[in-house]
Design a protein around this motif. Structure first.
Motif, mmCIF file in Angstrom:
data_model
loop_
_atom_site.group_PDB
_atom_site.id
_atom_site.type_symbol
_atom_site.label_atom_id
_atom_site.label_comp_id
_atom_site.label_asym_id
_atom_site.label_seq_id
_atom_site.Cartn_x
_atom_site.Cartn_y
_atom_site.Cartn_z
ATOM 1 N N PRO A 173 17.987 69.201 59.053
ATOM 2 C CA PRO A 173 19.257 69.416 59.199
ATOM 3 C C PRO A 173 19.831 70.503 58.024
ATOM 4 N N GLU A 174 20.498 71.386 58.277
ATOM 5 C CA GLU A 174 20.970 72.337 57.375
ATOM 6 C C GLU A 174 21.778 71.881 56.226
ATOM 7 N N GLU A 175 22.540 70.623 56.450
ATOM 8 C CA GLU A 175 23.436 69.994 55.386
ATOM 9 C C GLU A 175 22.440 69.157 54.433
ATOM 10 N N PHE A 176 21.204 69.195 54.733
ATOM 11 C CA PHE A 176 20.238 68.239 53.666
ATOM 12 C C PHE A 176 19.671 69.206 52.807
ATOM 13 N N ASN A 183 30.170 75.493 44.973
ATOM 14 C CA ASN A 183 29.719 76.635 45.878
ATOM 15 C C ASN A 183 29.886 76.138 47.438
ATOM 16 N N ASP A 184 29.793 76.936 48.498
ATOM 17 C CA ASP A 184 30.078 76.626 49.690
ATOM 18 C C ASP A 184 29.114 75.854 50.592
ATOM 19 N N GLY A 185 28.020 75.532 49.985
ATOM 20 C CA GLY A 185 26.939 74.586 50.594
ATOM 21 C C GLY A 185 27.088 73.381 50.507
ATOM 22 N N PRO A 186 26.225 72.398 50.852
ATOM 23 C CA PRO A 186 26.528 70.998 50.842
ATOM 24 C C PRO A 186 26.155 70.778 49.417
#
Length: 278
Positions: free
Chosen positions: A260-263, A96-99
């Motif tokens: 954080p959005e990446e967490f 997927n495109d997310g972390p």
């Protein structure tokens, strides 16, 4: 004669019958009790934490002997002791495109302490964050992980209490305590409310499992978690209230707004040995 008559008299059948032995008394039997089962590793960890963190006060630092007790249990802990293995689905790569998604296994929590397990797929990151008023034990059970940690730099003042070194923008000076890759099995990492790397960041080099003991645990709003950006010391060296030259052992930390959005963390059920609270 009487004596002769007694000698020549035939004994009766009752007199010839053998004596019946009485059954052994139940009181004389020894009951062999089954030995009590040995407590599991996670049970011993729970019991020790319950004793060490009985007061549950923020800022409490356990005595060295108590720290050693918890550390010795964790140092010898294996993934199987908490029911985890590399075959669990939490480590599979998801396109997927997310972390990468991190899975949290809730083992136990009370107002005094908590025990939890983070399962990180490769490249997953737990961003730089703090542990206000806490003593934290982190045990890497599986994989290789880069850990970077900091403590605040405190500047002595002649006319007032010591204070942190900060810039007008709010960035604060911190000293690097750890900056290396750890591979399981390895020793337990311990941080304290004001030392040992209270602010740290985890980056999974491979699939990783890390078990955390927090005493006391996070609590909103009293002990809420803060996240940070970190910048090289040299970037703002000219503005620093402390002259450290070009020292790479320091950095500037800036608090982030919100999570954080990446967490990305999802919860899953802990499947390891049960904890008995009695």
């Amino acid at each position: 004669m009487r004596l002769e008559r007694e000698l020549t008299r035939k004994p009766s059948s009752a007199e010839l019958a053998p004596e019946k032995s009485s059954p052994p008394s139940k009181k004389g039997k020894r009951r062999h009790r089954r030995p009590e089962p040995m407590p599991t590793t996670v049970q011993r960890l729970f019991d020790t934490c319950k004793r060490v963190f009985a007061d549950g006060i923020a800022g409490f630092v356990p005595p060295p002997d108590d720290v050693s007790c918890i550390r010795s249990i964790l140092d010898n802990m294996k993934p199987s002791d908490v029911g985890v293995s590399p075959k669990l689905p939490y480590f599979r790569k998801i396109d997927n495109d997310g972390p990468p998604i991190i899975t949290y296994l809730h083992v136990y929590e009370c107002p005094q302490f908590s025990i939890g397990i983070f399962c990180l797929p490769p490249s997953a990151v737990i961003p730089l964050h703090n542990h206000p008023g806490m003593t934290v034990f982190s045990k890497l059970l599986l994989g290789s992980m880069h850990i970077k940690s900091y403590d605040w730099v405190v500047v002595a003042q002649e006319s007032s209490e010591p204070s942190s070194a900060a810039l007008p923008t709010g960035k604060r000076l911190a000293e690097v305590k750890t900056d290396e890759v750890f591979t399981a099995p390895c020793d337990t990492s311990i941080l304290y409310p004001a030392s040992g790397g209270n602010m740290h960041c985890f980056t999974a080099k491979t699939a990783c499992v890390v078990l955390d003991v927090l005493g006391p645990p996070y609590s909103i709003p009293e002990r809420n978690c803060s996240y940070y950006y970190d910048y090289p010391y040299a970037k703002y060296a000219s503005e620093s209230p402390v002259d450290l030259g070009e020292d790479e052992g320091y950095a500037w930390l800036e608090e982030r707004i919100g999570s954080p959005e990446e967490f990305v963390v999802v919860g899953a059920k802990y499947q390891g040995p049960k904890i008995l609270e009695g």
